[in-house]
Design a protein around this motif. Structure first.
Motif, PDB file in Angstrom:
ATOM      1  N   ILE A   1      12.425  -7.376  -2.855  1.00 51.75           N
ATOM      2  CA  ILE A   1      12.713  -7.827  -4.227  1.00 51.75           C
ATOM      3  C   ILE A   1      11.496  -7.629  -5.116  1.00 51.75           C
ATOM      4  N   GLN A   2      10.332  -8.002  -4.598  1.00 52.87           N
ATOM      5  CA  GLN A   2       9.108  -7.867  -5.384  1.00 52.87           C
ATOM      6  C   GLN A   2       8.819  -6.402  -5.704  1.00 52.87           C
ATOM      7  N   GLY A   3       9.006  -5.522  -4.713  1.00 53.11           N
ATOM      8  CA  GLY A   3       8.775  -4.094  -4.943  1.00 53.11           C
ATOM      9  C   GLY A   3       9.732  -3.516  -5.963  1.00 53.11           C
ATOM     10  N   ALA A   4      10.998  -3.928  -5.886  1.00 54.39           N
ATOM     11  CA  ALA A   4      11.988  -3.460  -6.859  1.00 54.39           C
ATOM     12  C   ALA A   4      11.635  -3.940  -8.272  1.00 54.39           C
TER      13      ALA A   4
ATOM     14  N   PRO B   1      -2.095   2.916  -8.770  1.00 56.37           N
ATOM     15  CA  PRO B   1      -3.433   3.019  -8.178  1.00 56.37           C
ATOM     16  C   PRO B   1      -3.563   2.181  -6.902  1.00 56.37           C
ATOM     17  N   ILE B   2      -4.013   2.797  -5.816  1.00 58.70           N
ATOM     18  CA  ILE B   2      -4.117   2.124  -4.530  1.00 58.70           C
ATOM     19  C   ILE B   2      -5.062   0.929  -4.607  1.00 58.70           C
TER      20      ILE B   2
ATOM     21  N   LEU C   1       0.832  -1.202   0.000  1.00 59.40           N
ATOM     22  CA  LEU C   1       0.000   0.000   0.000  1.00 59.40           C
ATOM     23  C   LEU C   1       0.867   1.253   0.000  1.00 59.40           C
ATOM     24  N   VAL C   2       1.890   1.280   0.862  1.00 61.62           N
ATOM     25  CA  VAL C   2       2.804   2.430   0.919  1.00 61.62           C
ATOM     26  C   VAL C   2       3.540   2.599  -0.409  1.00 61.62           C
ATOM     27  N   ARG C   3       4.001   1.493  -0.985  1.00 61.65           N
ATOM     28  CA  ARG C   3       4.700   1.545  -2.271  1.00 61.65           C
ATOM     29  C   ARG C   3       3.811   2.154  -3.357  1.00 61.65           C
ATOM     30  N   ASN C   4       2.559   1.715  -3.432  1.00 50.34           N
ATOM     31  CA  ASN C   4       1.656   2.212  -4.460  1.00 50.34           C
ATOM     32  C   ASN C   4       1.450   3.716  -4.337  1.00 50.34           C
ATOM     33  N   ILE C   5       1.336   4.190  -3.101  1.00 50.40           N
ATOM     34  CA  ILE C   5       1.151   5.632  -2.880  1.00 50.40           C
ATOM     35  C   ILE C   5       2.381   6.409  -3.338  1.00 50.40           C
ATOM     36  N   LEU C   6       3.574   5.908  -3.019  1.00 51.98           N
ATOM     37  CA  LEU C   6       4.810   6.643  -3.287  1.00 51.98           C
ATOM     38  C   LEU C   6       5.177   6.704  -4.755  1.00 51.98           C
TER      39      LEU C   6
ATOM     40  N   ALA D   1       9.915  -2.830   3.963  1.00 50.46           N
ATOM     41  CA  ALA D   1       9.881  -2.403   5.364  1.00 50.46           C
ATOM     42  C   ALA D   1       8.561  -1.765   5.777  1.00 50.46           C
ATOM     43  N   GLY D   2       7.730  -1.399   4.805  1.00 49.47           N
ATOM     44  CA  GLY D   2       6.490  -0.686   5.123  1.00 49.47           C
ATOM     45  C   GLY D   2       5.539  -1.477   5.997  1.00 49.47           C
TER      46      GLY D   2
END
Length: 206
Positions: free
Chosen positions: A103-106, A54-55, A45-50, A128-129
């Protein structure tokens, strides 16, 4: 396939991590499920916002919510004595979640052609979020700010993937294992980033 496996690994690990913290804080059954789900999905959720994703995409992961629910329920059904013994494993599950989601976020950021800095941020916040939100809801100081070089390992994963040093599933899962080991070692040997020594000395003198 690699993407789905990372999602499942991270979701299970962080859901269990949230449950263990909730049990340690003596939460009721609602609190246990709430903390388990927010730990598992908070980072995404934090990643999508940054990075402008779309959330509502979070709610399109039906199977992951089922995986998280099953993991939380299975832990809750375990004998209380077993869960008490698992409390010592909270760092292990948290390390797995940190590595898998970093890794997935990257990889997600790379897939949308984001610049390197965005890849690193996506790795850090996805990894870390969830743990940060978990710690806040549990009334604890977030580990990302003080514990055993927590977020730095997520940054390392983001750099490796953003610089295209990691290719293929074998390299990806090798990176996951390395991040998990580094995180556990940093806790075991109490590795920490330096504090501002000058400020501390000036305060001590006063």
């Amino acid at each position: 396939m690699t993407w789905d496996i990372l999602n499942i690994i991270g979701t299970i690990a962080f859901a269990i991590s949230g449950v263990l913290i909730a049990v340690e804080e003596d939460y009721d059954i609602f609190g246990i499920y709430f903390l388990g789900f927010t730990t598992a999905f908070g980072g995404g959720l934090v990643r999508n916002i940054l990075i402008g994703i779309p959330i509502e995409n979070i709610w399109l992961q039906d199977y992951l919510f089922e995986v998280a629910f099953l993991a939380i329920t299975l832990v809750c059904l375990l004998p209380k004595k077993w869960i008490s013994n698992w409390k010592n494993c909270a760092v292990f599950f948290d390390a797995i979640g940190l590595a898998a989601f970093a890794i997935q976020g990257a990889k997600y950021a790379v897939s949308i052609d984001a610049p390197l800095i965005a890849v690193i941020i996506a790795a850090s916040m996805t990894g870390a979020g969830g743990g940060m939100i978990r710690d806040i809801f549990a009334g604890r100081k977030p580990m990302i700010f003080h514990s055993g070089i927590y977020a730095l390992w997520a940054v390392l994963a983001g750099l490796a993937i953003g610089l295209d040093l990691i290719r293929g599933p074998y390299a990806t899962f090798s990176l996951l294992i390395v991040i998990v080991i580094l995180r556990i070692l940093s806790v075991y040997f109490d590795w920490n980033l330096p504090r501002n020594i000058n400020i501390k000395r000036s305060i001590d003198k006063k």
